[in-house]
Design a protein around this motif. Structure first.
Motif, mmCIF file in Angstrom:
data_model
loop_
_atom_site.group_PDB
_atom_site.id
_atom_site.type_symbol
_atom_site.label_atom_id
_atom_site.label_comp_id
_atom_site.label_asym_id
_atom_site.label_seq_id
_atom_site.Cartn_x
_atom_site.Cartn_y
_atom_site.Cartn_z
ATOM 1 N N ALA A 136 28.647 35.315 33.194
ATOM 2 C CA ALA A 136 27.851 34.102 33.415
ATOM 3 C C ALA A 136 28.747 32.871 33.529
ATOM 4 N N LEU A 137 29.787 32.796 32.697
ATOM 5 C CA LEU A 137 30.673 31.638 32.723
ATOM 6 C C LEU A 137 31.439 31.556 34.042
ATOM 7 N N VAL A 138 31.995 32.676 34.477
ATOM 8 C CA VAL A 138 32.803 32.675 35.700
ATOM 9 C C VAL A 138 31.938 32.392 36.929
ATOM 10 N N ILE A 139 30.765 32.999 36.993
ATOM 11 C CA ILE A 139 29.886 32.775 38.137
ATOM 12 C C ILE A 139 29.402 31.330 38.173
ATOM 13 N N THR A 140 29.064 30.769 37.014
ATOM 14 C CA THR A 140 28.631 29.364 36.965
ATOM 15 C C THR A 140 29.760 28.437 37.385
ATOM 16 N N LEU A 141 30.959 28.690 36.880
ATOM 17 C CA LEU A 141 32.100 27.858 37.242
ATOM 18 C C LEU A 141 32.414 27.960 38.732
ATOM 19 N N SER A 171 40.746 21.111 43.536
ATOM 20 C CA SER A 171 39.474 21.832 43.510
ATOM 21 C C SER A 171 39.536 23.075 44.391
ATOM 22 N N VAL A 172 40.203 22.965 45.526
ATOM 23 C CA VAL A 172 40.380 24.130 46.401
ATOM 24 C C VAL A 172 41.202 25.209 45.698
ATOM 25 N N VAL A 173 42.258 24.791 45.008
ATOM 26 C CA VAL A 173 43.075 25.754 44.261
ATOM 27 C C VAL A 173 42.252 26.416 43.158
ATOM 28 N N ALA A 174 41.445 25.628 42.446
ATOM 29 C CA ALA A 174 40.606 26.186 41.378
ATOM 30 C C ALA A 174 39.590 27.173 41.940
ATOM 31 N N VAL A 175 39.022 26.851 43.095
ATOM 32 C CA VAL A 175 38.091 27.779 43.737
ATOM 33 C C VAL A 175 38.785 29.100 44.056
ATOM 34 N N ALA A 176 39.991 29.024 44.602
ATOM 35 C CA ALA A 176 40.723 30.248 44.941
ATOM 36 C C ALA A 176 40.998 31.094 43.692
ATOM 37 N N ILE A 177 41.395 30.449 42.614
ATOM 38 C CA ILE A 177 41.697 31.195 41.375
ATOM 39 C C ILE A 177 40.446 31.882 40.842
ATOM 40 N N VAL A 220 37.563 32.606 42.399
ATOM 41 C CA VAL A 220 37.027 33.632 43.301
ATOM 42 C C VAL A 220 37.863 34.906 43.239
ATOM 43 N N LEU A 221 39.179 34.767 43.271
ATOM 44 C CA LEU A 221 40.037 35.956 43.207
ATOM 45 C C LEU A 221 39.926 36.647 41.857
ATOM 46 N N TYR A 222 39.744 35.884 40.786
ATOM 47 C CA TYR A 222 39.546 36.490 39.465
ATOM 48 C C TYR A 222 38.215 37.227 39.397
ATOM 49 N N VAL A 242 36.456 38.628 41.883
ATOM 50 C CA VAL A 242 36.350 39.822 42.727
ATOM 51 C C VAL A 242 37.417 40.850 42.406
ATOM 52 N N ARG A 243 38.188 40.650 41.358
ATOM 53 C CA ARG A 243 39.237 41.615 41.012
ATOM 54 C C ARG A 243 38.585 42.959 40.694
ATOM 55 N N GLY A 244 39.200 44.045 41.193
ATOM 56 C CA GLY A 244 38.726 45.385 40.866
ATOM 57 C C GLY A 244 37.450 45.796 41.557
ATOM 58 N N THR A 245 36.887 44.989 42.459
ATOM 59 C CA THR A 245 35.683 45.407 43.141
ATOM 60 C C THR A 245 36.041 46.264 44.330
ATOM 61 N N GLY A 246 35.039 46.969 44.779
ATOM 62 C CA GLY A 246 35.226 47.770 45.989
ATOM 63 C C GLY A 246 35.844 49.103 45.683
ATOM 64 N N GLY A 247 36.039 49.869 46.731
ATOM 65 C CA GLY A 247 36.665 51.168 46.594
ATOM 66 C C GLY A 247 35.636 52.284 46.541
ATOM 67 N N TYR A 248 35.965 53.359 47.135
ATOM 68 C CA TYR A 248 35.107 54.538 47.114
ATOM 69 C C TYR A 248 35.781 55.587 46.243
ATOM 70 N N ARG A 249 34.966 56.330 45.559
ATOM 71 C CA ARG A 249 35.510 57.390 44.726
ATOM 72 C C ARG A 249 34.629 58.619 44.848
ATOM 73 N N LEU A 250 35.201 59.774 44.586
ATOM 74 C CA LEU A 250 34.444 61.016 44.586
ATOM 75 C C LEU A 250 33.933 61.265 43.188
ATOM 76 N N ARG A 251 32.679 61.589 43.071
ATOM 77 C CA ARG A 251 32.129 61.893 41.770
ATOM 78 C C ARG A 251 31.154 63.048 41.916
ATOM 79 N N LYS A 252 30.989 63.842 40.857
ATOM 80 C CA LYS A 252 30.113 64.978 40.882
ATOM 81 C C LYS A 252 28.708 64.531 40.529
ATOM 82 N N VAL A 253 27.747 65.006 41.291
ATOM 83 C CA VAL A 253 26.370 64.656 41.090
ATOM 84 C C VAL A 253 25.571 65.939 41.042
#
Length: 303
Positions: free
Chosen positions: A74-79, A275-281, A283-285, A287-298
């Motif tokens: 909540a804090l990061v998204i609000t900021l 402010s532009v630099v703060a936005v970049a920091i 946003v990159l923080y 979205v860290r670790g998002t994305g990627g496909y993985r194989l999993r057993k279902v």
């Protein structure tokens, strides 16, 4: 010693007696408790099968969020939201308060130039930043709705970037200034090219190809990490273009001596850059670790 004496023989162990009891009849059953359990097998009659499938999932979807993680989220998204909106608002304030607003007239070409920083910040930073953050903000939405919102924010950024580019190009032609001579213009040109390419590929691959969902699933799945990586690269290049452009505007408009004296306008320009630099920091923080496909057993029950 008497040669005729014979040494006593050692005592031999008694011969073991064989068990003379009759053997067990062949029909006698052995208790099942004495046998080891059989290996686990999967019976086809049980109606269950295990298969491996490729599925899209986030890193954070694998576990339930705790209270601290929800507070951080909540804090990061609000900021991030405050910064994304605030950087455009601060740019508009600087333009109206110090640069006499906007226009598209031959008599005041400087007002036409003022469209360039405002629209580029709105396109490359605000709308593109929200587009990148959607995959973290909209956690409870269906994936198709998130894709549509992602495309809408990019569609909002596209005319901002095009009009901002045309404004500065026409301003340079009116003033007799060479085009594409500075580092700012080179970085901005590459960022605009990647943005257009990303939008075209993303719209075709992740929206139009949904018409043939099953037939294009593997292709779209393999394209996701590439699209995400180039999306972050485009956003970072947009940030670099905005920072170099603000520096050029401050030096060309205020002059090096006035800019070095830290006037109020110089402070406002620096605040926009930070402010532009703060936005970049943020946003990159986020979205860290998002994305990627993985194989999993279902495990599924056949219907």
């Amino acid at each position: 010693m008497d040669s005729n004496s014979v040494s006593p023989m050692p005592e031999l162990a008694p011969i073991a007696e064989f068990d003379k009891s009759p053997p067990s009849p062949p029909n006698e059953e052995v208790p099942m408790d004495d046998l080891p359990p059989p290996p686990a097998t999967i019976s086809q009659a049980e109606g269950k099968k295990i298969k491996v499938q490729r599925s899209r999932s986030y890193e954070s979807d694998e576990h339930e969020r705790g209270a601290c993680e929800w507070c951080e989220y909540a804090l990061v998204i609000t900021l991030a939201t405050i910064l994304l909106i605030g950087v455009s608002a601060l740019t508009i304030f600087w333009t109206f308060f110090y640069r006499e607003g906007y226009g598209w007239a031959d008599d005041i070409p400087e007002k036409q130039f003022n469209l360039h920083p405002t629209l580029m910040v709105a396109g490359f930073i605000t709308f593109s930043g929200f587009s990148v953050l959607l995959y973290r903000i909209c956690r409870c939405f269906r994936r198709i709705y998130v894709k549509l919102l992602h495309a809408i924010f990019h569609a909002l950024a596209f005319p901002c970037i095009v009009i901002g580019f045309l404004a500065v190009l026409d301003f340079h032609n009116k003033k007799g200034i060479n085009n594409f001579y500075s580092l700012h213009s080179w970085v901005g040109f590459v960022a605009m090219g990647l943005f257009g390419l990303q939008y075209a590929v993303g719209f075709f691959s992740f929206l139009l190809l949904l018409i043939c969902n099953k037939g294009t699933a593997n292709f779209r799945a393999s394209l996701v990490p590439i699209h995400a990586a180039f999306g972050i690269l485009t956003f970072v290049l947009g940030v670099c273009a905005c920072l170099t452009g603000l520096t050029e505007k401050a030096l060309f408009t205020l002059g090096s001596e006035t800019y070095a004296s830290m006037t109020t306008e110089a402070i406002v320009i620096n605040a926009i850059g930070m402010s532009v630099v703060a936005v970049a920091i943020v946003v990159l923080y986020t979205v860290r670790g998002t994305g990627g496909y993985r194989l999993r057993k279902v495990t599924q029950n056949p219907s």
